[in-house]
Design a protein around this motif. Structure first.
Motif, PDB file in Angstrom:
ATOM      1  N   ARG A 277       0.849  -1.190   0.000  1.00 54.18           N
ATOM      2  CA  ARG A 277       0.000   0.000   0.000  1.00 54.18           C
ATOM      3  C   ARG A 277       0.886   1.242   0.000  1.00 54.18           C
ATOM      4  O   ARG A 277       1.728   1.421   0.883  1.00 54.18           O
ATOM      5  CB  ARG A 277      -0.901   0.014   1.228  1.00 54.18           C
ATOM      6  CG  ARG A 277      -1.701   1.286   1.410  1.00 54.18           C
ATOM      7  CD  ARG A 277      -2.887   1.344   0.471  1.00 54.18           C
ATOM      8  NE  ARG A 277      -3.920   0.403   0.890  1.00 54.18           N
ATOM      9  CZ  ARG A 277      -5.080   0.269   0.255  1.00 54.18           C
ATOM     10  NH1 ARG A 277      -5.338   1.005  -0.808  1.00 54.18           N
ATOM     11  NH2 ARG A 277      -5.966  -0.608   0.671  1.00 54.18           N
ATOM     12  N   ALA A 278       0.688   2.091  -1.019  1.00 50.79           N
ATOM     13  CA  ALA A 278       1.473   3.325  -1.134  1.00 50.79           C
ATOM     14  C   ALA A 278       0.614   4.515  -0.699  1.00 50.79           C
ATOM     15  O   ALA A 278      -0.546   4.623  -1.093  1.00 50.79           O
ATOM     16  CB  ALA A 278       1.950   3.515  -2.569  1.00 50.79           C
ATOM     17  N   LYS A 286      -3.803   6.587  -2.347  1.00 51.36           N
ATOM     18  CA  LYS A 286      -3.078   5.428  -1.802  1.00 51.36           C
ATOM     19  C   LYS A 286      -3.304   4.208  -2.695  1.00 51.36           C
ATOM     20  O   LYS A 286      -4.146   3.362  -2.405  1.00 51.36           O
ATOM     21  CB  LYS A 286      -3.508   5.151  -0.365  1.00 51.36           C
ATOM     22  CG  LYS A 286      -5.011   5.156  -0.137  1.00 51.36           C
ATOM     23  CD  LYS A 286      -5.341   4.887   1.320  1.00 51.36           C
ATOM     24  CE  LYS A 286      -6.842   4.817   1.538  1.00 51.36           C
ATOM     25  NZ  LYS A 286      -7.181   4.536   2.942  1.00 51.36           N
ATOM     26  N   PRO A 287      -2.567   4.114  -3.784  1.00 53.54           N
ATOM     27  CA  PRO A 287      -2.703   2.946  -4.656  1.00 53.54           C
ATOM     28  C   PRO A 287      -2.267   1.669  -3.954  1.00 53.54           C
ATOM     29  O   PRO A 287      -1.402   1.674  -3.071  1.00 53.54           O
ATOM     30  CB  PRO A 287      -1.782   3.279  -5.834  1.00 53.54           C
ATOM     31  CG  PRO A 287      -0.823   4.281  -5.301  1.00 53.54           C
ATOM     32  CD  PRO A 287      -1.560   5.064  -4.265  1.00 53.54           C
ATOM     33  N   LYS A 288      -2.862   0.570  -4.361  1.00 53.22           N
ATOM     34  CA  LYS A 288      -2.592  -0.727  -3.754  1.00 53.22           C
ATOM     35  C   LYS A 288      -2.073  -1.691  -4.818  1.00 53.22           C
ATOM     36  O   LYS A 288      -2.602  -1.745  -5.928  1.00 53.22           O
ATOM     37  CB  LYS A 288      -3.872  -1.273  -3.112  1.00 53.22           C
ATOM     38  CG  LYS A 288      -3.680  -2.544  -2.313  1.00 53.22           C
ATOM     39  CD  LYS A 288      -4.987  -2.950  -1.656  1.00 53.22           C
ATOM     40  CE  LYS A 288      -4.833  -4.201  -0.810  1.00 53.22           C
ATOM     41  NZ  LYS A 288      -6.109  -4.601  -0.167  1.00 53.22           N
ATOM     42  N   PHE A 289      -1.043  -2.457  -4.450  1.00 55.25           N
ATOM     43  CA  PHE A 289      -0.438  -3.433  -5.359  1.00 55.25           C
ATOM     44  C   PHE A 289      -0.523  -4.818  -4.710  1.00 55.25           C
ATOM     45  O   PHE A 289      -0.136  -4.982  -3.550  1.00 55.25           O
ATOM     46  CB  PHE A 289       1.024  -3.071  -5.641  1.00 55.25           C
ATOM     47  CG  PHE A 289       1.223  -1.649  -6.105  1.00 55.25           C
ATOM     48  CD1 PHE A 289       1.041  -1.314  -7.433  1.00 55.25           C
ATOM     49  CD2 PHE A 289       1.586  -0.654  -5.205  1.00 55.25           C
ATOM     50  CE1 PHE A 289       1.227  -0.013  -7.868  1.00 55.25           C
ATOM     51  CE2 PHE A 289       1.771   0.644  -5.617  1.00 55.25           C
ATOM     52  CZ  PHE A 289       1.590   0.966  -6.960  1.00 55.25           C
ATOM     53  N   ILE A 290      -1.017  -5.757  -5.475  1.00 50.08           N
ATOM     54  CA  ILE A 290      -1.197  -7.126  -4.985  1.00 50.08           C
ATOM     55  C   ILE A 290      -0.412  -8.076  -5.893  1.00 50.08           C
ATOM     56  O   ILE A 290      -0.519  -7.993  -7.130  1.00 50.08           O
ATOM     57  CB  ILE A 290      -2.685  -7.533  -4.947  1.00 50.08           C
ATOM     58  CG1 ILE A 290      -3.453  -6.598  -4.010  1.00 50.08           C
ATOM     59  CG2 ILE A 290      -2.838  -8.979  -4.513  1.00 50.08           C
ATOM     60  CD1 ILE A 290      -4.943  -6.868  -3.971  1.00 50.08           C
ATOM     61  N   LYS A 291       0.344  -8.940  -5.273  1.00 52.33           N
ATOM     62  CA  LYS A 291       1.147  -9.917  -6.021  1.00 52.33           C
ATOM     63  C   LYS A 291       0.935 -11.305  -5.408  1.00 52.33           C
ATOM     64  O   LYS A 291       1.198 -11.526  -4.227  1.00 52.33           O
ATOM     65  CB  LYS A 291       2.617  -9.537  -5.945  1.00 52.33           C
ATOM     66  CG  LYS A 291       3.524 -10.421  -6.777  1.00 52.33           C
ATOM     67  CD  LYS A 291       3.439 -10.059  -8.250  1.00 52.33           C
ATOM     68  CE  LYS A 291       4.065  -8.723  -8.534  1.00 52.33           C
ATOM     69  NZ  LYS A 291       4.086  -8.426  -9.991  1.00 52.33           N
ATOM     70  N   LYS A 292       0.453 -12.208  -6.250  1.00 58.75           N
ATOM     71  CA  LYS A 292       0.278 -13.597  -5.825  1.00 58.75           C
ATOM     72  C   LYS A 292       1.451 -14.428  -6.345  1.00 58.75           C
ATOM     73  O   LYS A 292       1.769 -14.391  -7.544  1.00 58.75           O
ATOM     74  CB  LYS A 292      -1.028 -14.170  -6.356  1.00 58.75           C
ATOM     75  CG  LYS A 292      -1.313 -15.577  -5.868  1.00 58.75           C
ATOM     76  CD  LYS A 292      -2.634 -16.101  -6.412  1.00 58.75           C
ATOM     77  CE  LYS A 292      -2.874 -17.521  -5.906  1.00 58.75           C
ATOM     78  NZ  LYS A 292      -4.151 -18.084  -6.425  1.00 58.75           N
ATOM     79  N   ILE A 293       2.053 -15.194  -5.439  1.00 60.62           N
ATOM     80  CA  ILE A 293       3.258 -15.945  -5.768  1.00 60.62           C
ATOM     81  C   ILE A 293       3.024 -17.425  -5.485  1.00 60.62           C
ATOM     82  O   ILE A 293       2.559 -17.795  -4.396  1.00 60.62           O
ATOM     83  CB  ILE A 293       4.464 -15.439  -4.951  1.00 60.62           C
ATOM     84  CG1 ILE A 293       4.687 -13.939  -5.229  1.00 60.62           C
ATOM     85  CG2 ILE A 293       5.729 -16.234  -5.279  1.00 60.62           C
ATOM     86  CD1 ILE A 293       5.732 -13.311  -4.339  1.00 60.62           C
TER      87      ILE A 293
END
Length: 317
Positions: A277-278, A286-293
């Motif tokens: 969360r930026a 507040k842009p949000k970035f989601i990364k699934k690994i």
């Protein structure tokens, strides 16, 4: 002027024809003011005006008043706010057109100008604040939208490095209900690199538990601590994934041995989600970035305490 007297009329001969009496002469006095040492001296110039009809003097005065009223009405009607003012120093114009009518014109004109000034002043007081607020909101929203659009492409990058098993045992046992089954115990360490690519904002990073499974059966889990990553920087993240005597319920029948050490490779899967969360403009942008690994891991019995590379074994969605 020469006026006939009664003696002259009686001296006429009887044979002379009788003439009708002349109509009385009327005189119009034109004032002319000459100022000398603050005193005004009025000279009266008499000009005879003959009335052919012999109308009484009051008719002329009524006509004069009517003409003055019509002229004053024309003057007052032609004067509008913003028209040229006649200076009070113009004494002749003041006296010629009448002081009272001129003063009324001045009052009407000044009232019109005052109304215009009040109208111009009342507009800023009523609407300037509202215009300022609306303009500020529009500009601020546009600025926030620009920041949000500029931050979205700057996604953080996560690179999985390796996993190291310090312990991997499969041995017979019983679950909590007393049913006999194979039990697995693992102790491992996962390493990754987290890099914030944002050029003008930092990010707050959290993650779901790192789940290690064997054919959809969870055998281990680990939790990554929250952290803050400043702009254009990176860090190495280490997470411990453990599982203590997890019942396998027949899934690991071929893996168990009397010593507890498996002799064949074991296919495992590591899965988790990283959320970043930026706070670009406080809590407004507040842009949000989601990364699934997801990582596919092959454990070999001879790889105890040896790092297993995950460089080409993970997918990032």
């Amino acid at each position: 002027m020469h006026n006939n007297t009664d003696s002259e009329v009686t001296s006429l001969s009887p044979s002379s024809p009788i003439r009708s009496p002349r109509p009385p002469a009327y005189y119009v006095q034109s004032p002319s003011s000459d100022s000398h040492d603050g005193e005004k001296t009025t000279s009266m110039h008499s000009t005879p005006v003959l009335s052919p009809t012999g109308s009484p003097p009051h008719s002329n005065s009524s006509v004069g008043r009517h003409s003055r009223q019509s002229s004053s009405s024309r003057v007052s009607g032609s004067l509008k706010p913003g028209s040229r003012k006649i200076l009070p120093s113009d004494d002749r114009g003041w006296q010629r057109k009448g002081g009272k009518e001129r003063r009324e014109c001045y009052v009407i004109e000044e009232e019109g100008l005052l109304e215009d000034e009040e109208r111009e002043k009342s507009f800023p007081r009523r609407y300037y604040f509202l215009i300022f607020v609306v303009g500020f909101i529009v500009l601020f929203s546009l600025f926030s939208l620009i920041l949000w659009g500029a931050s979205k492409p700057q996604k953080p990058k996560i690179t999985m490095k390796s996993i190291t098993f310090q312990e991997f045992k499969i041995q017979a046992g019983s679950d909590y209900s007393g049913v006999a089954t194979e039990m697995i115990t693992i102790n491992s360490t996962v390493k990754m690199i987290y890099r914030n690519t944002g050029t003008f904002f930092g990010v707050h990073v959290t993650a779901t538990p790192l789940d290690l499974s064997y054919f959809e059966l969870p055998i281990g889990s680990g939790t990554m601590r929250k952290f803050y990553q400043s702009r254009k920087s990176q860090r190495s993240v280490t997470v411990t994934v453990t599982g203590n005597k997890v019942p396998m319920h027949g899934s690991g029948a071929g893996l168990s041995t009397s010593t507890g050490t498996t002799t064949i490779p074991v296919q495992l899967k590591l899965s988790f989600i990283v959320r970043s969360r930026a706070y670009v403009l406080g809590k407004l942008v507040k842009p949000k970035f989601i990364k699934k690994i997801d990582c596919n891991i092959t454990f070999h019995p001879n790889k105890i305490n040896a790092p297993i590379s995950l460089k080409n074994s993970c997918t990032y969605d």
